[in-house]
Design a protein around this motif. Structure first.
Motif, PDB file in Angstrom:
ATOM      1  N   TYR A   1     -25.412 -28.124  -3.984  1.00  0.00           N
ATOM      2  CA  TYR A   1     -26.489 -27.690  -3.105  1.00  0.00           C
ATOM      3  C   TYR A   1     -26.211 -28.153  -1.680  1.00  0.00           C
ATOM      4  N   SER A   2     -26.784 -27.431  -0.738  1.00  0.00           N
ATOM      5  CA  SER A   2     -26.762 -27.851   0.659  1.00  0.00           C
ATOM      6  C   SER A   2     -28.195 -28.098   1.117  1.00  0.00           C
ATOM      7  N   ILE A   3     -28.381 -29.177   1.872  1.00  0.00           N
ATOM      8  CA  ILE A   3     -29.682 -29.554   2.418  1.00  0.00           C
ATOM      9  C   ILE A   3     -29.591 -29.488   3.939  1.00  0.00           C
ATOM     10  N   PHE A   4     -30.440 -28.667   4.554  1.00  0.00           N
ATOM     11  CA  PHE A   4     -30.422 -28.480   6.004  1.00  0.00           C
ATOM     12  C   PHE A   4     -31.715 -29.053   6.584  1.00  0.00           C
ATOM     13  N   CYS A   5     -31.598 -30.082   7.409  1.00  0.00           N
ATOM     14  CA  CYS A   5     -32.767 -30.833   7.901  1.00  0.00           C
ATOM     15  C   CYS A   5     -33.027 -30.585   9.382  1.00  0.00           C
ATOM     16  N   ASP A   6     -34.296 -30.557   9.732  1.00  0.00           N
ATOM     17  CA  ASP A   6     -34.700 -30.459  11.132  1.00  0.00           C
ATOM     18  C   ASP A   6     -35.988 -31.252  11.313  1.00  0.00           C
TER      19      ASP A   6
ATOM     20  N   ILE B   1     -24.948 -31.142  12.764  1.00  0.00           N
ATOM     21  CA  ILE B   1     -24.526 -29.875  13.339  1.00  0.00           C
ATOM     22  C   ILE B   1     -25.581 -29.450  14.353  1.00  0.00           C
ATOM     23  N   ARG B   2     -25.221 -28.525  15.211  1.00  0.00           N
ATOM     24  CA  ARG B   2     -26.180 -28.021  16.194  1.00  0.00           C
ATOM     25  C   ARG B   2     -26.965 -26.860  15.572  1.00  0.00           C
ATOM     26  N   SER B   3     -28.245 -26.763  15.931  1.00  0.00           N
ATOM     27  CA  SER B   3     -29.142 -25.824  15.259  1.00  0.00           C
ATOM     28  C   SER B   3     -28.678 -24.377  15.367  1.00  0.00           C
ATOM     29  N   HIS B   4     -28.006 -24.015  16.471  1.00  0.00           N
ATOM     30  CA  HIS B   4     -27.569 -22.618  16.602  1.00  0.00           C
ATOM     31  C   HIS B   4     -26.466 -22.276  15.614  1.00  0.00           C
ATOM     32  N   GLU B   5     -25.879 -23.289  14.974  1.00  0.00           N
ATOM     33  CA  GLU B   5     -24.803 -23.058  14.006  1.00  0.00           C
ATOM     34  C   GLU B   5     -25.326 -22.763  12.606  1.00  0.00           C
TER      35      GLU B   5
ATOM     36  N   LEU C   1     -27.746 -32.172   9.268  1.00  0.00           N
ATOM     37  CA  LEU C   1     -28.894 -32.503  10.109  1.00  0.00           C
ATOM     38  C   LEU C   1     -28.676 -31.999  11.517  1.00  0.00           C
ATOM     39  N   ASP C   2     -29.765 -31.514  12.105  1.00  0.00           N
ATOM     40  CA  ASP C   2     -29.725 -31.094  13.502  1.00  0.00           C
ATOM     41  C   ASP C   2     -29.329 -32.299  14.355  1.00  0.00           C
TER      42      ASP C   2
ATOM     43  N   ILE D   1     -32.173  -9.777  17.660  1.00  0.00           N
ATOM     44  CA  ILE D   1     -32.146 -11.206  17.971  1.00  0.00           C
ATOM     45  C   ILE D   1     -30.761 -11.763  17.657  1.00  0.00           C
ATOM     46  N   LEU D   2     -30.021 -12.129  18.680  1.00  0.00           N
ATOM     47  CA  LEU D   2     -28.685 -12.695  18.500  1.00  0.00           C
ATOM     48  C   LEU D   2     -28.674 -14.199  18.747  1.00  0.00           C
ATOM     49  N   HIS D   3     -29.756 -14.725  19.335  1.00  0.00           N
ATOM     50  CA  HIS D   3     -29.834 -16.162  19.619  1.00  0.00           C
ATOM     51  C   HIS D   3     -30.522 -16.873  18.466  1.00  0.00           C
ATOM     52  N   GLU D   4     -30.603 -18.192  18.556  1.00  0.00           N
ATOM     53  CA  GLU D   4     -31.221 -18.961  17.474  1.00  0.00           C
ATOM     54  C   GLU D   4     -32.743 -18.857  17.513  1.00  0.00           C
ATOM     55  N   LEU D   5     -33.338 -19.002  16.340  1.00  0.00           N
ATOM     56  CA  LEU D   5     -34.790 -19.020  16.234  1.00  0.00           C
ATOM     57  C   LEU D   5     -35.297 -20.428  16.494  1.00  0.00           C
TER      58      LEU D   5
END
Length: 239
Positions: free
Chosen positions: A8-13, A170-174, A136-137, A54-58
């Motif tokens: 699993y992958s966990i993506f945190c913000d 990682i950076r959120s836009h990634e 993590l962001d 929408i091509l940019h990050e949300l």
């Protein structure tokens, strides 16, 4: 027969996590997804964004009425998908006396909440034996060193280094999944702070509450496997 290990992958913000943001509310959340679905749902989110140009990050801070239909589709996709959401909601950040703490002391508190969220995410995942990669962001330039420390602490606590395979900033836009986490936790803190000035943000709050079945400022039932908000309240200390 022994069950195969799942990955699993966990993506945190995080939202309202800064030391001097004048907010008494803080939320850190994560999207958890099995690696077998990772590319499929990353591409599904991207296709929805592309459909609306929408091509940019949300980002929660840039939510507007213009693309509400896109947010409706993305949030509906989440609730229909194998993705899960875990978060920790703090309503009384003032109890840790954030504005009077040294920066290192506040960072220790911040990363302790991150550690708690990861433990919460792993403990309440539906399968008993899994491995995880944690993303993590990026918060600051010291994050890599602190993540190595958290990784070791969690490994010691779990008793094996097979469970958490890696932790990285990682950076959120990634990441489409960090962006999705940002929208959901943004809605949670918006609701918890009692804000309602933005029609678009209020719409998203109501949609999440409708799809989840919860008032998102109140936490969720223990053991909810799809959408969980842990209402964690630091207590006021004497002295």
């Amino acid at each position: 027969m022994e069950q195969p290990l799942k990955s699993y992958s966990i993506f945190c913000d995080e939202s309202c996590h800064l030391q001097f943001d004048n907010s008494n509310v803080m939320c850190i959340g994560a999207i958890i997804i099995s690696d077998e679905y990772l590319e499929e749902y990353k591409n599904k989110i991207k296709r929805i964004k592309n459909k609306y140009g929408i091509l940019h990050e949300l980002k929660w801070n840039t939510v507007s009425r213009t693309h509400l239909a896109m947010y409706d589709e993305i949030l509906s996709l989440f609730f229909e998908s194998p993705m899960t959401f875990r978060s920790i909601l703090i309503k009384n950040k003032s109890n840790i006396q954030a504005q009077s703490l040294e920066r290192d002391e506040y960072n220790r508190f911040y990363y302790s909440v991150i550690e708690r969220l990861i433990r919460f995410s792993i403990r309440h995942n539906s399968d008993s034996v899994n491995s995880y990669r944690v993303f993590l962001d990026l918060k600051d330039n010291h994050g890599k060193i602190k993540l190595a420390s958290i990784h070791q602490e969690l490994t010691d606590m779990i008793g094996t280094d097979d469970i958490i395979q890696s932790m990285q900033n990682i950076r959120s836009h990634e990441s489409q999944f960090i962006q999705l986490a940002d929208i959901i936790i943004g809605a949670i803190t918006y609701r918890t702070r009692g804000l309602n000035a933005s029609e678009a943000k209020t719409h998203i709050v109501r949609l999440i509450e409708e799809l989840s079945g919860y008032h998102i400022d109140e936490g969720t039932e223990p053991g909810d496997n799809k959408f969980a908000i842990y209402d964690f309240q630091p207590k006021r200390r004497n002295g």
